[in-house]
Design an enzyme around this catalytic site. Structure first.
Site: not given
Length: 413
Positions: A163, A303, A314, A335, A340, A399
Site C-alpha cells: 500500500c 494513511h 499513525e 479513504k 483503500h 504490509f
C-alpha cells in the site's frame, strides 16, 4: 546541485469519478464512493462492499484489440495518465521522449487476469492459457503501456511495495528528476483488486469492514466504531517536471515536491509496531529531505485506513514527531470516501494533497461520529475546510512494514 521539481498535472480514476476533477469535487462534498460489490457475486463473502470504479469502459481509452491484452489496473493507469497529461497541457507523444519517463506502482497487479486464466487452465489445460496472460497481469506493464502511449523513452519502472507503492513511485520519480536523470516523469499508482481472491484474501485476514448494510458509512477512519478497511480501486498519477522545463513551456504549476521519506518497520508482516516508529521515521525523513521543521506542516493526508491498529498507531506517530504542533495541523483520511486503493492509494492521495495546496481546501474525514479516545487530533470531520495550505504531507504504509511519506509545498517562484 539538486533541481527543483514541480507538479504540473494530476490524473485520477476512483470510486468517486473517472477523472481528477470529478473525484476532487466529490471529496469536497463529502460523498462516499462505497457501495455493494458488482464485479463478482459476493454472496458467500463476509464482506460484500467496496469502492468500485463506476461506469468505466476501457474502450473509451484503447481499442478492442488492445483492451484484450491488459488487466483493468493497466486500463485505469492509461485513463489516469491521459487525464494527468491533458491537465498538464502536454501533447502526446510528449516532447523529448528520452527525457520523459513513467513510474507506476501497484500492490497486487492483474489479479482478475490471473484468476481468469487459472480457471481456464483448470478447465482445459495449459493450451487454454492466453498468450497475453503474462503481459496483461505483471505489475510493470502499467508503466510500460503508459510509456508506449506517451512516447516516454526515459526511465521506466514500477514499484510493488504493497500500500506504499504509489507513494514510492512518486518519491522515486521526484529523485530521478531532482538529480537530472529525466526532466519529466508521470508517476503514481494503479490497482484493480476487487476480485474474489482479492476481497477473500483480505477478509481472511480479518482486515475488512463487515458493515455491509451501510456501505457509505463503512469506512470510518479514527472513529471508535471502525471495524476494518474497505477495498477500493482506481489510479492516481502526477506529472512531475523540473522547474526549468515547466517554466520554459509556461506550465501551470500546482505545487512543488520538496521531501520524500522511506522507512521499514522490521517488525511484522502485516502489523505496525505499537509505537509507530516506522511511520514516524518516514515522516521525519521527508521533512529532513526538505530541510524543514515539523511546525511548517499545515495538513497531513493520513494513511488512515479505518482499521483499529493503523489509525491509533499513525496518530501516535504524528504526535511523537510533531509534538504540540500535532494539535494545530489538520489531518484527514480521504479513504473514508474512496476506500483503500492499496497500491494506488499513495498515488491518489498525492493528487489530493496537491489539489489541497493549489485550491486552499482540505477534504474531510467523513463518518467520524464518535472519535476513538486515542485518536484526538483535528481530523476535519464531515465537512471540507478552507485553509491556506503551504505544506502538505501524504502518508502511505504497507504490509511488510514498508513506509513512505511525501512532502508537497505551495509553489513560490
Amino acid at each position: 546541485m539538486k533541481r527543483r521539481v514541480v507538479v504540473t498535472g494530476v490524473g485520477a480514476v476512483s470510486a468517486l469519478g473517472l477523472d481528477a476533477s470529478t473525484t476532487w469535487q466529490a471529496l469536497l462534498e463529502g460523498k462516499s464512493g462505497i457501495s455493494q460489490i458488482t464485479h463478482f457475486d459476493p454472496t458467500d463473502f463476509g464482506t460484500s462492499i467496496a469502492g468500485e470504479v463506476k461506469g468505466f469502459d476501457p474502450l473509451n481509452y484503447v481499442d478492442k484489440k488492445n483492451a484484450r491484452k491488459m488487466d483493468l489496473f493497466i486500463a485505469y493507469a492509461i485513463a489516469a495518465s491521459d487525464d494527468a497529461v491533458a491537465d498538464a497541457g502536454l501533447e502526446v507523444p510528449v516532447a523529448e521522449g528520452n527525457r520523459a519517463g513513467v513510474f507506476i506502482g501497484s500492490g497486487i497487479g492483474g489479479f482478475a487476469t490471473i484468476e481468469r486464466e487459472h480457471e481456464k487452465f483448470l478447465a482445459g489445460g495449459p493450451r487454454k492459457i492466453s498468450p497475453f496472460f503474462i503481459p496483461a497481469s505483471i505489475i510493470n506493464e502499467a508503466a510500460g503501456q503508459v510509456s508506449i502511449r506517451l512516447g516516454a523513452a526515459g526511465p521506466n519502472s514500477a514499484t510493488c511495495t504493497a500500500c506504499a507503492a504509489g507513494c514510492h513511485a512518486i518519491g522515486d520519480s521526484f529523485k530521478i528528476v531532482q538529480r537530472g536523470d529525466a526532466d519529466l516523469m508521470v508517476a503514481g499508482g494503479s490497482e484493480a483488486a476487487i476480485t474474489p481472491m482479492g476481497v477473500g484474501g483480505f477478509a481472511a485476514l480479518k482486515a475488512l469492514s463487515t458493515r455491509n448494510d451501510e456501505p457509505e458509512k463503512a469506512s470510518r477512519p479514527f472513529d471508535a466504531a471502525r471495524d476494518g478497511f474497505v477495498v477500493g480501486e482506481g489510479a492516481g498519477l502526477l506529472v512531475l517536471e523540473s522547474l526549468e522545463r515547466a517554466e520554459a513551456r509556461g506550465a501551470r504549476i500546482l505545487a512543488e515536491v520538496v521531501g520524500y521519506g522511506m522507512s521499514g518497520d522490521a517488525f511484522h508482516i502485516t502489523l505496525p509496531p505499537e509505537d509507530g516508529v516506522g511511520a514516524y521515521r518516514a515522516m521525519e525523513n521527508a521533512l529532513l529531505d526538505a530541510g524543514v521543521t515539523p511546525d511548517v506542516v499545515d495538513y497531513i493526508n493520513a494513511h488512515g485506513t479505518s482499521t483499529p491498529p493503523n489509525d491509533r498507531i499513525e496518530t501516535a506517530a504524528i504526535k511523537r514527531l510533531f509534538g504540540d504542533h500535532a494539535y494545530r495541523l489538520a489531518v484527514s483520511s480521504t479513504k473514508s470516501m474512496t476506500g483503500h486503493l492499496l497500491g494506488a492509494a499513495g498515488g491518489l492521495e498525492a493528487v489530493i494533497s496537491v489539489l489541497s495546496i493549489y485550491n486552499g481546501v482540505i477534504p474531510p474525514t467523513i463518518n467520524l461520529d464518535n472519535p476513538d479516545p486515542d485518536c484526538d487530533l483535528d481530523y476535519v470531520p464531515h465537512q471540507a475546510r478552507q485553509v491556506d495550505v503551504r505544506f502538505a504531507l501524504s502518508n502511505s504504509f504497507g504490509f511488510g512494514g514498508t513506509n513512505g511519506a511525501l512532502l508537497f509545498k505551495k509553489f513560490e517562484g
